[in-house]
Structure formats: C-alpha cells, structure tokens
Design a protein around this motif. Structure first.
Motif, short mmCIF file in Angstrom:
data_model
loop_
_atom_site.label_atom_id
_atom_site.label_comp_id
_atom_site.label_asym_id
_atom_site.label_seq_id
_atom_site.Cartn_x
_atom_site.Cartn_y
_atom_site.Cartn_z
N ASP A 173 2.76 -21.94 -1.46
CA ASP A 173 1.33 -21.94 -1.16
C ASP A 173 1.02 -21.23 0.16
OD1 ASP A 173 0.28 -23.73 -3.39
OD2 ASP A 173 1.71 -25.08 -2.44
N VAL A 174 1.70 -20.13 0.45
CA VAL A 174 1.56 -19.50 1.77
C VAL A 174 1.38 -17.98 1.67
CG1 VAL A 174 2.74 -21.27 3.12
CG2 VAL A 174 4.09 -19.51 1.96
N THR A 175 0.61 -17.52 0.70
CA THR A 175 0.42 -16.08 0.53
C THR A 175 -0.17 -15.42 1.78
OG1 THR A 175 0.10 -16.37 -1.85
CG2 THR A 175 -0.70 -14.31 -0.88
N ASP A 176 -1.19 -16.04 2.37
CA ASP A 176 -1.80 -15.46 3.57
C ASP A 176 -0.82 -15.43 4.73
OD1 ASP A 176 -4.15 -15.14 2.19
OD2 ASP A 176 -5.09 -16.96 2.96
N GLY A 177 0.03 -16.45 4.82
CA GLY A 177 1.02 -16.50 5.89
C GLY A 177 2.03 -15.37 5.79
N ILE A 178 2.42 -15.03 4.56
CA ILE A 178 3.35 -13.92 4.34
C ILE A 178 2.69 -12.60 4.72
CG2 ILE A 178 4.63 -12.63 2.59
CD1 ILE A 178 5.11 -15.27 1.14
N ASP A 179 1.43 -12.44 4.35
CA ASP A 179 0.71 -11.20 4.68
C ASP A 179 0.61 -11.01 6.19
OD1 ASP A 179 0.35 -10.61 2.03
OD2 ASP A 179 -1.71 -11.37 1.92
N THR A 180 0.43 -12.11 6.93
CA THR A 180 0.36 -12.02 8.39
C THR A 180 1.72 -11.70 8.99
OG1 THR A 180 -1.46 -13.62 8.44
CG2 THR A 180 -0.28 -13.24 10.51
N LEU A 181 2.78 -12.31 8.45
CA LEU A 181 4.13 -12.04 8.95
C LEU A 181 4.47 -10.56 8.81
CD1 LEU A 181 6.87 -13.21 9.99
CD2 LEU A 181 7.54 -13.37 7.58
N PHE A 182 4.12 -9.99 7.67
CA PHE A 182 4.40 -8.58 7.42
C PHE A 182 3.12 -7.76 7.52
CE2 PHE A 182 7.66 -11.00 5.16
CZ PHE A 182 8.81 -10.43 5.65
N ALA A 183 2.44 -7.90 8.65
CA ALA A 183 1.14 -7.26 8.83
C ALA A 183 1.22 -5.74 8.70
CB ALA A 183 0.57 -7.63 10.20
N GLU A 184 2.35 -5.14 9.11
CA GLU A 184 2.48 -3.69 9.00
C GLU A 184 2.38 -3.24 7.55
OE1 GLU A 184 4.77 -5.89 10.03
OE2 GLU A 184 6.04 -5.03 11.62
N THR A 185 3.08 -3.97 6.66
CA THR A 185 3.02 -3.65 5.24
C THR A 185 1.65 -3.95 4.66
OG1 THR A 185 5.38 -4.16 5.03
CG2 THR A 185 4.09 -4.12 3.00
N THR A 186 1.07 -5.06 5.06
CA THR A 186 -0.26 -5.45 4.57
C THR A 186 -1.31 -4.41 4.94
OG1 THR A 186 0.35 -7.79 4.84
CG2 THR A 186 -1.98 -7.29 4.59
N ASP A 187 -1.23 -3.86 6.15
CA ASP A 187 -2.20 -2.86 6.60
C ASP A 187 -2.06 -1.55 5.83
OD1 ASP A 187 -3.07 -4.70 8.42
OD2 ASP A 187 -2.06 -3.79 10.15
N LEU A 188 -0.82 -1.21 5.44
CA LEU A 188 -0.57 0.07 4.76
C LEU A 188 -0.85 0.01 3.25
CD1 LEU A 188 2.74 1.12 6.54
CD2 LEU A 188 0.54 2.30 6.70
N ALA A 189 -0.77 -1.19 2.67
CA ALA A 189 -0.88 -1.34 1.21
C ALA A 189 -2.13 -0.70 0.61
CB ALA A 189 -0.81 -2.82 0.83
N PRO A 190 -3.32 -0.80 1.24
CA PRO A 190 -4.51 -0.17 0.64
C PRO A 190 -4.43 1.35 0.57
CG PRO A 190 -5.14 -1.85 2.25
CD PRO A 190 -3.68 -1.62 2.41
N LEU A 191 -3.49 1.95 1.30
CA LEU A 191 -3.36 3.41 1.30
C LEU A 191 -2.43 3.91 0.19
CD1 LEU A 191 -2.97 3.97 5.17
CD2 LEU A 191 -5.07 4.00 3.79
N CYS A 192 -1.78 2.98 -0.52
CA CYS A 192 -0.89 3.38 -1.61
C CYS A 192 -1.71 3.94 -2.78
CB CYS A 192 -0.06 2.19 -2.09
SG CYS A 192 1.12 1.57 -0.86
N ARG A 193 -1.08 4.81 -3.57
CA ARG A 193 -1.77 5.43 -4.70
C ARG A 193 -2.17 4.39 -5.75
NH1 ARG A 193 1.34 10.14 -7.82
NH2 ARG A 193 1.15 11.04 -5.71
N PHE A 194 -1.28 3.42 -5.98
CA PHE A 194 -1.55 2.42 -7.01
C PHE A 194 -1.91 1.08 -6.37
CE2 PHE A 194 1.58 5.40 -8.80
CZ PHE A 194 0.81 5.90 -9.85
N ARG A 195 -2.91 0.43 -6.91
CA ARG A 195 -3.38 -0.83 -6.34
C ARG A 195 -2.34 -1.92 -6.43
NH1 ARG A 195 -9.13 -2.86 -8.38
NH2 ARG A 195 -9.63 -0.86 -7.39
N ASP A 196 -1.53 -1.91 -7.51
CA ASP A 196 -0.50 -2.95 -7.69
C ASP A 196 0.87 -2.44 -7.25
OD1 ASP A 196 -0.23 -1.07 -9.67
OD2 ASP A 196 0.12 -2.52 -11.29
N CYS A 197 0.91 -1.56 -6.29
CA CYS A 197 2.16 -0.98 -5.81
C CYS A 197 3.10 -2.06 -5.30
CB CYS A 197 1.87 0.03 -4.70
SG CYS A 197 3.33 0.89 -4.09
#
Length: 252
Positions: A173-197
């Motif tokens: 139950d910690v999806t947001d916590g994982i996104d914060t831990l890996f903030a670098e990946t979270t910030d870059l994800a919207p720039l990927c070609r595919f939304r479900d990358c």
C-alpha cells in the motif's frame, strides 16, 4: 501515520501517528542493509514524514563515509547523520530537526542504538530513560530490549516515540512512497514515448536514455521494479459486490 502490514496479517499495524520526522536508525556494521533502508524510506514517504537516516557506531567502521555515501544516494535531498558508538556521553544534535519538525519517531533493527538516542534526546533529569542492551558480535543482531512503543518529551521541546526493533519489513500500500523514493524516474516517466512504459526495453524511453547518458545511475533503475512488484503482490485488492479483500502473495 506510520504503519506496516505484518506477515500473515489482515490489516495494517499502526506504529505511530502525527510523526513529523522519522529517524531511520542503522549501524555501521553488518546491520547496514540498503534494501531495508529503502523500505523504511518508502513508508516514511507514504506517511508524509520527513525521513532522516542516522548511522550509529561510526567509530567502529574502517570508513564510515562509505556507509554515509551509500545511504545519502538512496533518495534525493536525503539527510544523513553519522554518530559514534553510544555518542560517548554527548547528546544527539536533534535541535535543528525539532525546531522544524517537532514530533519524532525512531525505527530500525534491534541493537542499532535507538534507545541510546532517545536517552540523549530527553531531559537529563528524566526518569523514563530507556533500557539498552548489547548485540551479537558475529552478525550485529540485537535483542529486543525495547518491547513496546513509548513517548518521551525532548529536551527543548517536541516529543520522540521509541519503537521496538522490526525484524521483517516489506512494501504494501505504498505506491506514492515508491514514486518519491525514485523521484528521478518518476519525473522522467511522462517523457517516455509510451504511457505504460516499463523502462526496461521500450523504444523512446526517457529513463533508459538518462541511464545511457550517465544522468541516472543504472542501479537506481534496477532496484525499482522489485519494489513495485512486491508492493503490487502484497497489497490487498477489492473485488466482488461486497468488496471482499483478496491478498495477492508472491511465492518465495
């Protein structure tokens, strides 16, 4: 609110609430474990607390700076303190933390020095000093000297919660916590070609491009999928007309 799901338990175990700062305590010996520290950070992030890593027994390590560098690399802008064995009679410099985030909780394995830290943070005349114990030399494991949570007034203002050592910790139950831990990946994800990358093999992946350019460390990308999978498999899902909960558990 800091909580965790116990092995085989139906619900979350409440550890503490209204925690401004979570001191994640580990020692510069065999107890130091990056995977466990990541899980503590995830839970602190999910709870909305400010995580601070405290490395104890620094004077027993050949080079405590190695431990500190590894800990600080776990999350962006993470604060990390190195302390000597039992602080040698000195007090933990908690003043700056308390002025900004007054209510503190300590978590970590048994034998890492949580109770010793609490004793240095409370008023010298306090009659609620915590008992402390020893560790086994061959694996740095401690005994459960602290067996229940307790609340103490910090000298100068604020409160600190001491907690028993946690032997087993995993993500649920910690999806947001994982996104914060890996903030670098979270910030870059919207720039990927595919939304479900998945950031593993897809063309046009901004995260993989950052790894190739050296802007993102490869090991940061490698550790994230395991935590995401663990969180998915350990998080109950609601199904059926009555909302019955089903816990998906991965077989190990």
């Amino acid at each position: 609110m800091f909580q965790r799901r116990q092995e085989g338990g139906r619900g979350q175990q409440l550890v503490a609430v209204n925690v401004d700062t979570l001191l994640i305590v580990t020692s510069c010996n065999a107890d130091f474990n990056l995977a466990r520290l990541e899980r503590y950070l995830i839970m602190a992030n999910q709870a909305g607390s400010n995580p601070v890593i405290v490395l104890t027994k620094a004077d027993t390590a050949e080079d405590a700076g190695v431990f500190q560098a590894q800990a600080e690399a776990l999350q962006r802008d993470l604060s990390c303190h190195c302390l000597e064995w039992a602080l040698r009679g000195r007090r933990f410099p908690v003043g700056a933390l308390v002025r900004r985030w007054p209510d503190v909780a300590l978590v970590g394995s048994s034998g890492v020095g949580k109770s010793t830290l609490v004793n240095t943070m409370t008023a010298p005349e306090s009659d609620t000093n915590q008992k402390t114990g020893t560790i086994r030399e061959y694996d740095a494991q401690g005994r459960h000297t602290t067996t229940a949570r307790s609340l103490h007034a910090i000298s100068g203002g604020g409160f600190v919660i001491n907690t028993p050592g946690i032997r087993t910790l995993y993500s649920s139950d910690v999806t947001d916590g994982i996104d914060t831990l890996f903030a670098e990946t979270t910030d870059l994800a919207p720039l990927c070609r595919f939304r479900d990358c998945t950031h593993a093999h897809e063309p046009g992946c901004a995260v993989q491009a950052a790894v190739s350019s050296g802007a993102l460390l490869a090991d940061r990308l490698e550790r994230r999928p395991a935590l995401v999978t663990e969180n998915r498999d350990r998080t109950p899902v609601v199904s059926g007309l009555r909302g019955n909960k089903i816990v998906r558990k991965k077989k190990y």
